[in-house]
Motif scaffolding. Structure first.
Motif, PDB file in Angstrom:
ATOM      1  N   UNK A 119      33.310 -13.366  37.439  1.00 29.64           N
ATOM      2  CA  UNK A 119      34.116 -12.332  36.807  1.00 29.64           C
ATOM      3  C   UNK A 119      34.727 -12.850  35.505  1.00 29.64           C
ATOM      4  N   UNK A 120      34.601 -12.062  34.460  1.00 34.86           N
ATOM      5  CA  UNK A 120      35.354 -12.333  33.245  1.00 34.86           C
ATOM      6  C   UNK A 120      36.703 -11.636  33.448  1.00 34.86           C
ATOM      7  N   UNK A 164      23.093 -14.276  37.880  1.00 37.54           N
ATOM      8  CA  UNK A 164      22.367 -13.274  37.098  1.00 37.54           C
ATOM      9  C   UNK A 164      23.248 -12.147  36.580  1.00 37.54           C
ATOM     10  N   UNK A 165      24.515 -12.126  36.995  1.00 37.95           N
ATOM     11  CA  UNK A 165      25.372 -11.000  36.658  1.00 37.95           C
ATOM     12  C   UNK A 165      26.752 -11.476  36.211  1.00 37.95           C
ATOM     13  N   UNK A 166      27.333 -10.703  35.310  1.00 35.74           N
ATOM     14  CA  UNK A 166      28.724 -10.909  34.908  1.00 35.74           C
ATOM     15  C   UNK A 166      29.473  -9.626  35.223  1.00 35.74           C
ATOM     16  N   UNK A 167      30.584  -9.780  35.909  1.00 40.33           N
ATOM     17  CA  UNK A 167      31.424  -8.651  36.309  1.00 40.33           C
ATOM     18  C   UNK A 167      32.731  -8.683  35.529  1.00 40.33           C
ATOM     19  N   UNK A 198      26.203  -3.840  26.985  1.00 41.99           N
ATOM     20  CA  UNK A 198      25.316  -3.840  28.136  1.00 41.99           C
ATOM     21  C   UNK A 198      25.942  -3.746  29.503  1.00 41.99           C
ATOM     22  N   UNK A 199      27.236  -3.519  29.594  1.00 39.99           N
ATOM     23  CA  UNK A 199      27.887  -3.380  30.896  1.00 39.99           C
ATOM     24  C   UNK A 199      27.797  -1.934  31.373  1.00 39.99           C
ATOM     25  N   UNK A 200      27.687  -1.777  32.696  1.00 44.00           N
ATOM     26  CA  UNK A 200      27.653  -0.452  33.302  1.00 44.00           C
ATOM     27  C   UNK A 200      28.725  -0.356  34.379  1.00 44.00           C
ATOM     28  N   UNK A 201      29.292   0.837  34.519  1.00 45.54           N
ATOM     29  CA  UNK A 201      30.289   1.081  35.561  1.00 45.54           C
ATOM     30  C   UNK A 201      29.592   1.051  36.909  1.00 45.54           C
ATOM     31  N   UNK A 202      30.178   0.293  37.860  1.00 47.82           N
ATOM     32  CA  UNK A 202      29.602   0.165  39.191  1.00 47.82           C
ATOM     33  C   UNK A 202      30.511   0.793  40.245  1.00 47.82           C
ATOM     34  N   UNK A 203      31.822   0.591  40.135  1.00 45.54           N
ATOM     35  CA  UNK A 203      32.723   1.120  41.155  1.00 45.54           C
ATOM     36  C   UNK A 203      34.123   1.304  40.591  1.00 45.54           C
ATOM     37  N   UNK A 249      38.358  -0.151  37.208  1.00 43.40           N
ATOM     38  CA  UNK A 249      36.945   0.196  37.166  1.00 43.40           C
ATOM     39  C   UNK A 249      36.168  -1.102  36.991  1.00 43.40           C
ATOM     40  N   UNK A 250      35.271  -1.384  37.949  1.00 42.07           N
ATOM     41  CA  UNK A 250      34.449  -2.581  37.887  1.00 42.07           C
ATOM     42  C   UNK A 250      33.186  -2.271  37.107  1.00 42.07           C
ATOM     43  N   UNK A 251      32.867  -3.151  36.162  1.00 45.84           N
ATOM     44  CA  UNK A 251      31.653  -3.035  35.370  1.00 45.84           C
ATOM     45  C   UNK A 251      30.828  -4.305  35.576  1.00 45.84           C
ATOM     46  N   UNK A 252      29.519  -4.170  35.420  1.00 42.15           N
ATOM     47  CA  UNK A 252      28.611  -5.299  35.620  1.00 42.15           C
ATOM     48  C   UNK A 252      27.542  -5.292  34.530  1.00 42.15           C
ATOM     49  N   UNK A 253      27.175  -6.504  34.117  1.00 43.60           N
ATOM     50  CA  UNK A 253      26.056  -6.669  33.201  1.00 43.60           C
ATOM     51  C   UNK A 253      25.058  -7.606  33.867  1.00 43.60           C
ATOM     52  N   UNK A 254      23.815  -7.149  33.974  1.00 36.10           N
ATOM     53  CA  UNK A 254      22.744  -8.004  34.492  1.00 36.10           C
ATOM     54  C   UNK A 254      22.248  -8.837  33.331  1.00 36.10           C
ATOM     55  N   UNK A 255      22.303 -10.150  33.488  1.00 35.06           N
ATOM     56  CA  UNK A 255      21.977 -11.054  32.385  1.00 35.06           C
ATOM     57  C   UNK A 255      20.538 -11.530  32.414  1.00 35.06           C
ATOM     58  N   UNK A 256      19.972 -11.693  33.595  1.00 35.06           N
ATOM     59  CA  UNK A 256      18.617 -12.221  33.707  1.00 35.06           C
ATOM     60  C   UNK A 256      17.801 -11.379  34.659  1.00 35.06           C
TER      61      UNK A 256
END
Length: 170
Positions: free
Chosen positions: A96-97, A126-129, A147-152, A163-170
């Motif tokens: 998590x950032x 693989x992910x940054x939240x 590149x972050x998307x809302x997840x929950x 609001x949790x956001x996630x970016x898939x890095x790889x």
């Protein structure tokens, strides 16, 4: 295109705690005050204290941006399971950032983008939240553009939702 300034990025240490607190006092009220002034004060009182920074520096990576010897921005990353807060709605672990803040007088200069790139390079998986406070449209725009998307969404009653956001890095 935003102007890019020449900032120095470096790891933070305990000697930086006063500068981190000063940065919080500069960024938190204008960022969160319009959303909920009491929440903004709560953030400063709970998450921008010397004690919290000392604990966070011991377990999380912190990157500072300096311009002319002054701390003008910071970001940090750590594992969810090593947090000082409980997240009962989350199973497993997340990288998590926790913070990415740029002083209001230095926004729009590419500093946030540079810090985000530094944090992404620290991610082991693989992910940054990250969490964004509902109503922080400037942050939502920045993160979506990178590149972050809302997840929950987690209800914050009586405070604004997280609001949790996630970016898939790889």
């Amino acid at each position: 295109m935003a102007e890019t300034v020449s900032v120095t990025l470096r790891p933070a240490d305990l000697a930086d705690i006063p500068a981190l607190r000063a940065l919080g006092e500069a960024v938190v009220p204008p960022t969160y005050g319009p959303i909920d002034a009491a929440y903004a004060q709560r953030m400063l009182d709970e998450w921008w204290t010397p004690e919290v920074f000392a604990a966070s520096l011991a377990r999380n990576a912190h990157v500072l941006a300096e311009l002319d010897g002054q701390v003008v921005a910071m970001a940090n990353i750590g594992r969810l399971r090593a947090s000082y807060r409980d997240f009962p709605h989350v199973t497993g672990d997340r990288e998590v950032m926790w913070k990415l803040y740029v002083h209001p007088g230095h926004q729009g200069l590419g500093i946030g983008r540079r810090l985000l790139c530094e944090v992404e390079a620290l991610v082991e998986g693989d992910e940054l939240w990250l969490e964004v406070v509902d109503g922080n449209e400037q942050a939502f725009g920045f993160y979506r553009a990178h590149g972050f998307e809302v997840v929950e969404r987690v209800e914050g009653d009586p405070w604004p939702d997280d609001v949790w956001m996630r970016k898939v890095l790889r």
